[in-house]
Design a protein around this motif. Structure first.
Motif, PDB file in Angstrom:
ATOM      1  N   SER A  76       0.826  -1.206   0.000  1.00  0.00           N
ATOM      2  CA  SER A  76       0.000   0.000   0.000  1.00  0.00           C
ATOM      3  C   SER A  76       0.862   1.257   0.000  1.00  0.00           C
ATOM      4  CB  SER A  76      -0.938  -0.004   1.206  1.00  0.00           C
ATOM      5  OG  SER A  76      -0.215   0.294   2.378  1.00  0.00           O
ATOM      6  N   LYS A  77       2.081   1.130   0.501  1.00  0.00           N
ATOM      7  CA  LYS A  77       2.993   2.288   0.499  1.00  0.00           C
ATOM      8  C   LYS A  77       3.884   2.274  -0.738  1.00  0.00           C
ATOM      9  CE  LYS A  77       2.777   3.606   5.183  1.00  0.00           C
ATOM     10  NZ  LYS A  77       3.294   4.695   6.013  1.00  0.00           N
ATOM     11  N   LYS A  78       3.788   1.218  -1.492  1.00  0.00           N
ATOM     12  CA  LYS A  78       4.609   1.061  -2.704  1.00  0.00           C
ATOM     13  C   LYS A  78       6.107   1.160  -2.414  1.00  0.00           C
ATOM     14  CE  LYS A  78       1.214   1.967  -6.204  1.00  0.00           C
ATOM     15  NZ  LYS A  78       0.086   2.836  -5.819  1.00  0.00           N
ATOM     16  N   TYR A  79       6.506   0.525  -1.323  1.00  0.00           N
ATOM     17  CA  TYR A  79       7.927   0.477  -0.972  1.00  0.00           C
ATOM     18  C   TYR A  79       8.480  -0.874  -1.426  1.00  0.00           C
ATOM     19  CZ  TYR A  79       7.335   4.410   2.337  1.00  0.00           C
ATOM     20  OH  TYR A  79       7.091   5.624   2.927  1.00  0.00           O
ATOM     21  N   SER A  80       9.685  -0.861  -1.918  1.00  0.00           N
ATOM     22  CA  SER A  80      10.320  -2.135  -2.258  1.00  0.00           C
ATOM     23  C   SER A  80      10.951  -2.688  -0.975  1.00  0.00           C
ATOM     24  CB  SER A  80      11.394  -1.934  -3.316  1.00  0.00           C
ATOM     25  OG  SER A  80      12.505  -1.262  -2.762  1.00  0.00           O
ATOM     26  N   LEU A  81      11.300  -3.958  -1.019  1.00  0.00           N
ATOM     27  CA  LEU A  81      11.947  -4.570   0.145  1.00  0.00           C
ATOM     28  C   LEU A  81      13.209  -3.799   0.515  1.00  0.00           C
ATOM     29  CD1 LEU A  81      11.682  -8.369  -0.768  1.00  0.00           C
ATOM     30  CD2 LEU A  81      10.444  -7.177   1.030  1.00  0.00           C
TER      31      LEU A  81
END
Lengths: 79, 79
Positions: free
Chosen positions: A22-27
């Motif tokens: 939902s935050k569109k963060y990658s690992l």
DNA sequence: ATAAATGCGGTAGTATATAACCGCAAAAAA
DNA sequence: TTTTTTGCGGTTATATACTACCGCATTTAT
């Protein structure tokens, strides 16, 4: 004999992933914001770890949410 | 070298104890309602363990609260 | 006063979470 | 197409969480 906590681990992992998505963060982005390795976060998301309290706090830092948010999902089946 | 999570452990323990006190449950009563040993809950409350996710869920069962409630306290200093 | 409950420290053995890497295959971006 | 990003599986070593006990000293109840 250790109890079977696979469902607990899997559900937690799914929840972490949904927050990260939902935050569109990658690992790697999450990892860069806390003291965790991206490959280990992947393992957590895939239900391979029964994470410790300190790891939950680190995840919350990386995801920029309050730690309690990481446990805000349905536990009805196991309570 | 492992990071110093003593404050995290201590704060979590204090919070668990405050919930248990508010319910007026003894360690043995909580233990009887989940798969934990009373002496180990004592150690958790006294900040000696970096508890695992499964243990947090068990504590929530024993204390009859939602797991997220166990992390609902101030973390501002470490975020 | 006697009995029960309570918090808690100790212990030994086993399991496993974690750090910190590597490298690949697929997807996305250039 | 070439480059970069991404998710993820694997590894090794070390620390430590947990189980499941015991027993004691203090507190609370009878």
């Amino acid at each position: 004999m250790e109890r079977d906590y696979n469902k607990i681990k899997a559900d937690f992992g799914s929840h972490i992933r949904s927050i990260r998505d939902s935050k569109k963060y990658s690992l790697r982005v999450v990892a860069s914001k806390c003291n965790l390795d991206d490959s280990n976060i992947s393992k957590i998301e895939n239900g391979k770890f029964n994470v410790q309290l300190s790891t939950i706090i680190e995840l919350a830092r990386g995801l920029e949410v309050h730690p309690s948010a990481l446990l805000e999902y349905d536990f009805s089946f196991e309570m």
